[in-house]
Design an enzyme around this catalytic site. Structure first.
Site, PDB file in Angstrom:
ATOM      1  N   CYS A 105       0.831  -1.209   0.000  1.00 54.63           N
ATOM      2  CA  CYS A 105       0.000   0.000   0.000  1.00 54.63           C
ATOM      3  C   CYS A 105       0.867   1.261   0.000  1.00 54.63           C
ATOM      4  O   CYS A 105       1.542   1.524  -0.978  1.00 54.63           O
ATOM      5  CB  CYS A 105      -0.968  -0.029   1.176  1.00 54.63           C
ATOM      6  SG  CYS A 105      -2.318   1.133   0.979  1.00 54.63           S
TER       7      CYS A 105
ATOM      8  N   HIS B   9      -2.908  -5.643   1.122  1.00 53.39           N
ATOM      9  CA  HIS B   9      -2.221  -5.793   2.411  1.00 53.39           C
ATOM     10  C   HIS B   9      -2.075  -7.261   2.825  1.00 53.39           C
ATOM     11  O   HIS B   9      -2.923  -7.769   3.564  1.00 53.39           O
ATOM     12  CB  HIS B   9      -3.028  -5.092   3.508  1.00 53.39           C
ATOM     13  CG  HIS B   9      -2.976  -3.608   3.440  1.00 53.39           C
ATOM     14  ND1 HIS B   9      -1.975  -2.877   4.017  1.00 53.39           N
ATOM     15  CD2 HIS B   9      -3.828  -2.723   2.880  1.00 53.39           C
ATOM     16  CE1 HIS B   9      -2.203  -1.593   3.823  1.00 53.39           C
ATOM     17  NE2 HIS B   9      -3.311  -1.463   3.131  1.00 53.39           N
TER      18      HIS B   9
ATOM     19  N   GLU C   6      -0.110  -8.433   5.051  1.00 49.39           N
ATOM     20  CA  GLU C   6       0.117  -8.501   6.503  1.00 49.39           C
ATOM     21  C   GLU C   6      -1.177  -8.485   7.308  1.00 49.39           C
ATOM     22  O   GLU C   6      -1.187  -8.868   8.472  1.00 49.39           O
ATOM     23  CB  GLU C   6       1.056  -7.360   6.941  1.00 49.39           C
ATOM     24  CG  GLU C   6       0.452  -5.973   6.974  1.00 49.39           C
ATOM     25  CD  GLU C   6       0.304  -5.331   5.596  1.00 49.39           C
ATOM     26  OE1 GLU C   6       0.755  -5.923   4.606  1.00 49.39           O
ATOM     27  OE2 GLU C   6      -0.288  -4.237   5.528  1.00 49.39           O
TER      28      GLU C   6
END
Lengths: 263, 75
Positions: free
Chosen positions: A97, A225, A227
């Site tokens: 991002c 994302h 994560e």
């Protein structure tokens, strides 16, 4: 073989998801550390001490000027040589991002001309909206080390949350080189795995590009994302289906596996 | 002292989604004569030393990404 893989998670005012990145690396078996940009600038910490560098998401410097521009300008003025050495040594670098936006502003992605110049931009979404939802993505792994744990052609789902994610290459030549070198490793697709327009492509990215790996395969920039979905139970449809790991999990396993084997 | 006005806009070839929204809204407000809207940012910068050339350096090093932006410096 290196036993302890040290990860620098770079932070500054406005970054977020550093905690998710920290936990993802930690639970993959690495030793992550959050490093404020100032510590690299004033020499308290050295980039060369780490094995992996991660640029988290968020809104570094409030997204003022352009997303990622302030962080990149600060790094260009003081740390570019260190950063180039880190990349050229083959160590993994990933940005998700806002991290992707910063990597593009730094010229580390796509870097087809290998001069670290500005060859692309992440422009405002064509929808003129902040797009925050889960998207379908196709993996074309090539030799991107972060994708080694995926099947080639695998369709995955990851969350997105951005307003400036439209990948725009400098010109046709840059786009051709990205495609020719297999650097467009993650693409927005529909539920059948085919390229499609909005809302499947949430920002209007050229050629549905969601993630780009450099030619050498050690620098990955991605708008979604990984994560945030390291575990199955943080996925939006976690009550359905089985499996222990979330769809973001293999990105971290891939980087760790590479670092353990290489260093 | 030198006062600079630096204007950063999207290149004509890059779709300006914010401009598109403003255009649509102006039409909804009844302004049928609006053909196009382009948006941008203006920076008013005061220098104690430097010239227009310094302003152009600001464009290159921070304020504009030449892939999508145009940057005009006026004093």
């Amino acid at each position: 073989m290196k036993k302890d893989v040290e990860v620098a998670i770079l932070t500054m005012e406005g970054t977020n998801n550093e905690e998710e990145a920290y936990q993802s690396f930690k639970h993959s078996g690495a030793s992550p550390e959050m490093i404020h940009l100032k510590k690299l600038e004033n020499g308290t910490k050295k980039l060369s001490s780490y094995d992996i560098l991660f640029f988290p998401g968020g809104f570094s410097a409030g997204d003022y000027v352009r997303a990622g521009a302030v962080m990149a300008a600060r790094m260009r003025s003081r740390l570019m040589k260190d950063l180039e050495e880190f990349v050229e040594s083959g160590k993994p670098v990933m940005g998700s991002c806002n991290g992707f936006q910063t990597l593009v502003e730094l010229g580390l992605i796509p870097n087809v001309e290998e001069k670290y110049g500005l060859e692309a931009a992440l422009a405002p979404n064509i929808s003129n909206r902040f797009e925050a939802r889960t998207v379908y993505l196709k993996i074309s792994k090539g030799h991107c080390l972060f994708l080694s744990e995926f099947e080639d052609g695998e369709i995955i789902k990851l969350p997105i949350a951005h307003s400036e994610g439209r990948f725009v290459p400098k010109d046709k030549k840059v786009l051709e080189k990205i495609v020719k070198n297999g650097m467009n490793v993650v693409s927005y697709v529909n539920q059948l795995g085919n390229p499609a327009g909005y809302p499947w492509n949430p920002n209007g990215s050229e050629s549905n590009i969601a993630g780009v790996c450099n030619r050498e395969g050690n620098v990955l920039g991605i708008m979604p994302h990984p994560e945030r979905v390291f575990y199955k139970y943080t996925e939006s449809d976690w009550t359905r289906g089985g499996g222990k790991g979330g769809m973001g999990n293999p990105f971290f396993r891939g980087a760790l596996k590479y670092s353990i084997e290489k260093y | 002292m030198v006062d600079l006005r630096i204007t950063v806009t999207l290149k004509k070839t890059v779709e300006d989604s914010e401009g598109g929204s403003v255009l649509k809204t102006l039409k909804l407000l009844g302004y049928d004569g609006v053909k196009d809207v382009r948006t941008g940012k203006v920076y008013f910068i005061t220098l104690t030393k430097g010239t227009k050339k310094t302003g152009r350096e600001f464009c290159e090093k921070l304020l504009a990404n030449p892939v999508i932006n145009e940057c005009a410096v006026d004093d």
